[in-house]
Motif scaffolding. Structure first.
Motif, PDB file in Angstrom:
ATOM      1  N   ARG A  56       9.191  34.178   7.059  1.00 12.62           N
ATOM      2  CA  ARG A  56       8.693  33.543   5.805  1.00 12.62           C
ATOM      3  C   ARG A  56       8.052  34.642   4.933  1.00 12.62           C
ATOM      4  N   VAL A  57       8.397  34.516   3.537  1.00  8.17           N
ATOM      5  CA  VAL A  57       7.885  35.400   2.555  1.00  8.17           C
ATOM      6  C   VAL A  57       7.501  34.675   1.208  1.00  8.17           C
ATOM      7  N   LEU A  58       6.343  34.519   0.972  1.00  8.19           N
ATOM      8  CA  LEU A  58       5.973  33.416  -0.217  1.00  8.19           C
ATOM      9  C   LEU A  58       4.915  34.422  -0.801  1.00  8.19           C
ATOM     10  N   TRP A  59       5.057  34.341  -2.107  1.00 10.08           N
ATOM     11  CA  TRP A  59       4.344  35.425  -3.088  1.00 10.08           C
ATOM     12  C   TRP A  59       3.248  34.458  -3.800  1.00 10.08           C
ATOM     13  N   THR A  60       2.118  35.335  -4.113  1.00  8.18           N
ATOM     14  CA  THR A  60       1.023  34.474  -4.419  1.00  8.18           C
ATOM     15  C   THR A  60       0.527  35.418  -5.641  1.00  8.18           C
ATOM     16  N   PRO A  61      -0.310  34.711  -6.575  1.00 11.40           N
ATOM     17  CA  PRO A  61      -0.696  35.486  -7.788  1.00 11.40           C
ATOM     18  C   PRO A  61      -1.527  36.667  -7.623  1.00 11.40           C
ATOM     19  N   GLY A  62      -2.054  36.952  -6.396  1.00 10.61           N
ATOM     20  CA  GLY A  62      -2.795  37.977  -6.105  1.00 10.61           C
ATOM     21  C   GLY A  62      -3.312  38.232  -4.571  1.00 10.61           C
ATOM     22  N   PHE A  63      -3.837  39.294  -4.414  1.00  3.21           N
ATOM     23  CA  PHE A  63      -4.352  39.621  -3.003  1.00  3.21           C
ATOM     24  C   PHE A  63      -5.412  38.498  -2.557  1.00  3.21           C
ATOM     25  N   ALA A  64      -6.125  38.172  -3.232  1.00  2.00           N
ATOM     26  CA  ALA A  64      -7.501  37.294  -2.922  1.00  2.00           C
ATOM     27  C   ALA A  64      -7.052  35.740  -2.479  1.00  2.00           C
ATOM     28  N   VAL A  65      -5.803  35.452  -3.270  1.00  2.00           N
ATOM     29  CA  VAL A  65      -4.955  34.235  -2.956  1.00  2.00           C
ATOM     30  C   VAL A  65      -4.447  34.076  -1.677  1.00  2.00           C
ATOM     31  N   ALA A  66      -3.590  35.213  -1.562  1.00  2.00           N
ATOM     32  CA  ALA A  66      -2.610  35.455  -0.152  1.00  2.00           C
ATOM     33  C   ALA A  66      -3.831  35.412   0.963  1.00  2.00           C
ATOM     34  N   ARG A  67      -4.866  36.351   0.876  1.00  5.15           N
ATOM     35  CA  ARG A  67      -5.726  36.534   1.919  1.00  5.15           C
ATOM     36  C   ARG A  67      -6.577  35.145   2.339  1.00  5.15           C
ATOM     37  N   THR A  68      -6.916  34.333   1.250  1.00  2.10           N
ATOM     38  CA  THR A  68      -7.544  33.222   1.567  1.00  2.10           C
ATOM     39  C   THR A  68      -6.556  32.282   2.219  1.00  2.10           C
ATOM     40  N   ILE A  69      -5.291  32.116   2.049  1.00  2.00           N
ATOM     41  CA  ILE A  69      -4.542  31.222   2.653  1.00  2.00           C
ATOM     42  C   ILE A  69      -4.129  31.732   3.949  1.00  2.00           C
ATOM     43  N   VAL A  70      -3.903  33.028   4.299  1.00  2.00           N
ATOM     44  CA  VAL A  70      -3.673  33.425   5.715  1.00  2.00           C
ATOM     45  C   VAL A  70      -4.693  33.118   6.307  1.00  2.00           C
ATOM     46  N   VAL A  71      -6.024  33.661   5.859  1.00  2.00           N
ATOM     47  CA  VAL A  71      -7.230  33.471   6.903  1.00  2.00           C
ATOM     48  C   VAL A  71      -7.438  31.602   7.212  1.00  2.00           C
ATOM     49  N   GLY A  72      -7.171  30.779   6.262  1.00  4.62           N
ATOM     50  CA  GLY A  72      -7.147  29.389   6.633  1.00  4.62           C
ATOM     51  C   GLY A  72      -6.115  28.997   7.501  1.00  4.62           C
ATOM     52  N   VAL A  73      -4.788  29.572   7.410  1.00  5.27           N
ATOM     53  CA  VAL A  73      -3.774  29.057   8.507  1.00  5.27           C
ATOM     54  C   VAL A  73      -4.231  29.724   9.907  1.00  5.27           C
ATOM     55  N   GLU A  74      -4.668  30.974   9.900  1.00  8.76           N
ATOM     56  CA  GLU A  74      -4.976  31.777  11.141  1.00  8.76           C
ATOM     57  C   GLU A  74      -6.359  30.931  11.998  1.00  8.76           C
ATOM     58  N   ARG A  75      -7.092  30.297  11.115  1.00  7.55           N
ATOM     59  CA  ARG A  75      -8.231  29.797  11.668  1.00  7.55           C
ATOM     60  C   ARG A  75      -7.782  28.636  12.318  1.00  7.55           C
ATOM     61  N   PHE A  76      -6.968  27.692  11.642  1.00  7.16           N
ATOM     62  CA  PHE A  76      -6.252  26.450  12.385  1.00  7.16           C
ATOM     63  C   PHE A  76      -5.596  26.698  13.487  1.00  7.16           C
ATOM     64  N   LEU A  77      -4.549  27.677  13.168  1.00  8.25           N
ATOM     65  CA  LEU A  77      -3.785  28.050  14.546  1.00  8.25           C
ATOM     66  C   LEU A  77      -4.716  28.337  15.774  1.00  8.25           C
ATOM     67  N   THR A  78      -5.588  29.201  15.366  1.00  2.00           N
ATOM     68  CA  THR A  78      -6.568  29.559  16.490  1.00  2.00           C
ATOM     69  C   THR A  78      -7.479  28.438  16.964  1.00  2.00           C
ATOM     70  N   ASP A  79      -7.847  27.471  16.114  1.00  4.44           N
ATOM     71  CA  ASP A  79      -8.325  26.368  16.845  1.00  4.44           C
ATOM     72  C   ASP A  79      -7.790  25.421  17.586  1.00  4.44           C
ATOM     73  N   VAL A  80      -6.406  25.515  17.193  1.00  2.00           N
ATOM     74  CA  VAL A  80      -5.773  24.578  18.142  1.00  2.00           C
ATOM     75  C   VAL A  80      -4.969  25.158  19.283  1.00  2.00           C
ATOM     76  N   GLY A  81      -5.197  26.452  19.655  1.00  2.57           N
ATOM     77  CA  GLY A  81      -4.851  27.344  20.782  1.00  2.57           C
ATOM     78  C   GLY A  81      -3.398  27.790  20.463  1.00  2.57           C
ATOM     79  N   ASN A  82      -2.945  28.315  19.458  1.00  2.69           N
ATOM     80  CA  ASN A  82      -1.875  28.969  19.075  1.00  2.69           C
ATOM     81  C   ASN A  82      -1.807  30.309  18.972  1.00  2.69           C
ATOM     82  N   SER A  83      -2.848  30.721  19.171  1.00  2.00           N
ATOM     83  CA  SER A  83      -3.010  32.250  19.000  1.00  2.00           C
ATOM     84  C   SER A  83      -2.584  33.208  20.188  1.00  2.00           C
ATOM     85  N   LEU A  84      -1.861  33.883  20.132  1.00  2.00           N
ATOM     86  CA  LEU A  84      -1.474  35.000  21.008  1.00  2.00           C
ATOM     87  C   LEU A  84      -2.176  36.189  21.092  1.00  2.00           C
ATOM     88  N   GLY A  85      -3.160  36.385  20.191  1.00  2.00           N
ATOM     89  CA  GLY A  85      -4.036  37.673  19.833  1.00  2.00           C
ATOM     90  C   GLY A  85      -3.446  38.517  18.840  1.00  2.00           C
TER      91      GLY A  85
END
Length: 137
Positions: A56-85
């Motif tokens: 997937r490659v999705l574009w956002t209006p800036g780094f802050a938006v992209a980073r906020t989305i990535v951190v939220g997705v990573e947090r959810f995936l880690t919380d449900v046990g899908n993190s490989l490190g």
């Protein structure tokens, strides 16, 4: 993407959300932000013997938006046990899409596919050329 559009993309400040996955197992991916997508894949490839590709490659209006989305997705995936490190995850790509959209809606931010961003940049360049041709700077 042409060099002119890459320069325009960087000048305007777009930032990508990238999910880079293994060719052999598309449900294993690394999530990251990248302002220079062209160099992103080559930077990750030396870290694994597996062939990598963009899932997937999705574009956002800036780094802050992209980073906020990535951190939220990573947090959810880690919380449900899908993190490989080390920012690597195992999850269906449909789930990844849903998580990105949920984060986008929370932020009320715009997202563009790569094709949509290229069309946007071309349109912007054409409008700028038309203004220049009409003597409006």
């Amino acid at each position: 993407m042409s060099r002119d559009l890459r320069i325009r993309r960087k000048t305007i400040g777009y930032c990508a959300i990238c999910a880079v996955g293994m060719v052999t197992d598309p449900e294993v991916f690394r999530l990251a932000t990248a302002e220079n997508v062209e160099a992103h894949l080559s930077q990750l490839q030396p870290g694994t013997w597996q062939a990598l590709q963009f899932q997937r490659v999705l574009w956002t209006p800036g780094f802050a938006v992209a980073r906020t989305i990535v951190v939220g997705v990573e947090r959810f995936l880690t919380d449900v046990g899908n993190s490989l490190g080390n920012h690597w995850y195992r999850a269906p790509l449909e789930l990844l899409d849903q998580l990105i959209v949920a984060q986008q809606m929370t932020l009320k931010a715009r997202l563009w596919t790569h094709q949509e961003l290229v069309a946007r940049l071309r349109n912007h360049a054409n409008e700028e050329a038309d203004r220049f041709a009409n003597g409006v700077f």
